[in-house]
Design a protein around this motif. Structure first.
Motif: not given
Length: 459
Positions: A95-100, A278-279
């Motif tokens: 979903x193109x959010x960071x994968x930490x 966004x946050x």
């Protein structure tokens, strides 16, 4: 004696957690000055390094054979070091959010083996706040130690450019940061051992994190602008490369060109910044617009390939196309997040059989990630179109005459008939010139290709 002096005198060791395209060159560079432990969870990779093989091609197998780095997949060896550098990937999710997950896992591993008096420096690209707000709590939980009392942290963003033999760790200014002045000074002095052009001391860890994430976002936006120009000029029937050559004569014109933006940096890092934005309640406009343009370029190339094949009177369903280059950039074996895959998948949706030629790509990763086995170009025949997608230097020896030999032959009788039809036809279907050459990055001379009868297209 300070930690820096102990490292310099080989009384303390440096550890590298993550030995990929970034971590390996750092480990090898530091090993020329002090004792280094190179840790990676990938045992196969560690075994290759121990055998003197460099699958990344970043430092070369000869350098691996001669380095003193202690390569290991045994995490307890990290207890022998007190200056730790974490250089693991930071990808994005579907979903193109960071994968930490990688940096969190590395923090857990290091935390279990962290000793008092240590400094931990993160190099992984992250959004501002990850080091102090996410990584530090993991280190504390796993180690039972207190940050600021028992250990310190810093951040020094990686700037290594995979496949680039000119801009290396030694001659790129290193941005460094630390949680306090003492840590900052130590981090700066340690990196000063291997960075010949000096370091830049950022005023805080968050500033250093932000500096890194905008470097690639800026490049991404500039390439997106060039890609948009390419789309516009294509519709106008104007050659984009010719336009850029003319515009480039002005002293302050920025030197960017259109292309596919993949890999684990430029195509990923902007999403880390927009996620953080966004946050805090801001929806990015420019950054995400640039990302959308660049993400769609693979499909755009494929669509134009099909259009040129139709112009050449090709039967699309069941035709055969060969793609030269599948890595995310030239002269680099890394296939992670390559946008060439978008071209291939789009062509396959049209029922086209796609062959791949890439002498540089890591064949094991290519099969594991995409189930693709590369071919030898000299053995390919009966193709309907060719796409030069990645300008590896290995392709420089290929001539336009060589490419023509790969195309599906037309019988002499059929060819004569087609020439007659073409001579009297008012349509834009090019029946005689049926060799379609898609030259994504402009490796070949356009005029020469068209004079030889190619139906030629480039970004």
């Amino acid at each position: 004696m300070s930690l820096y002096e102990k490292i310099l005198n080989r009384k303390e060791k440096i550890s590298l957690i993550g030995l990929g395209y970034v971590g390996l060159p750092i480990a090898v560079a530091f090993a020329k000055k002090t004792d280094v432990i190179g840790f990676d969870v990938n045992k196969e990779k560690i075994n290759l390094y121990k055998d003197g093989i460099d699958p990344t091609r970043e430092v070369g197998s000869e350098a691996i054979k001669n380095t003193t780095v202690d390569f290991t997949s045994d995490e307890t060896k990290l207890r022998e070091a007190r200056f730790h550098i974490v250089a693991v990937p930071t990808p994005v999710k579907g979903d193109r959010t960071p994968d930490l997950a990688p940096v969190e896992s590395a923090s857990s591993t290091l935390g279990r083996n962290l000793t008092k008096g240590s400094i931990v420096v993160y190099e992984s690209t992250v959004f501002p706040g990850v080091t102090e707000d996410i990584c530090v709590p993991i280190l504390e939980k796993e180690s039972g130690l207190k940050c600021g009392v028992d250990f310190k942290v810093g951040y020094s963003p990686e700037r290594i450019n995979p496949g680039d033999t000119e801009h290396r760790l030694e001659n790129i200014i290193k941005v460094v940061s630390g949680m306090d002045e003492e840590t900052l000074d130590t981090v700066a002095r340690v990196y000063g051992l291997v960075v010949n052009v000096g370091v830049f001391k950022a005023e805080s860890i968050k500033v250093a994190e932000a500096a890194k994430v905008i470097e690639n976002a800026q490049r991404d936006i500039n390439i997106a602008f060039m890609n948009e120009l390419s789309i516009i000029f294509n519709k106008l029937g104007i050659d984009t490369k010719a336009v850029l050559e003319a515009a480039g004569t002005k002293w302050n014109f920025l030197d960017f060109s259109p292309g596919l933006v993949g890999g684990h940096c430029i195509g990923v890092d902007p999403y880390y910044l927009t996620y953080k934005a966004e946050q805090v309640g801001y929806h990015s406009q420019i950054i995400l617009s640039g990302r959308k343009i660049n993400d769609d370029m693979g499909k755009y190339v494929a669509e134009n390939t099909v259009k040129k094949m139709i112009k050449a009177n090709k039967q699309i369903n069941g035709s055969k196309v060969v793609v030269f280059g599948i890595t995310f950039k030239e002269n680099c074996p890394d296939v992670r997040n390559t946008k060439i895959l978008d071209i291939i998948e789009e062509l396959e949706d049209y029922g086209i059989e796609v062959k791949v030629v890439d002498p540089v790509a890591d064949t094991e990763d290519l099969w594991r990630e995409y189930r693709i086995n590369p071919c030898i170009w000299e053995e390919i025949t009966d193709i309907d179109a060719v796409i030069f997608a990645v300008p590896h230097k290995e392709f420089n020896a290929i001539k336009l005459e060589d490419i023509k030999r790969m195309f599906r032959p037309i019988s002499n009788i059929f060819s004569d008939v087609m020439k007659e039809i073409a001579a009297t036809s008012e349509s834009d279907v090019d029946i005689v010139n049926n060799c379609v050459l898609i030259d994504v990055k402009g490796m070949f001379n356009r005029q020469e290709a068209e004079q030889m009868g190619y139906i030629y297209w480039r970004l």
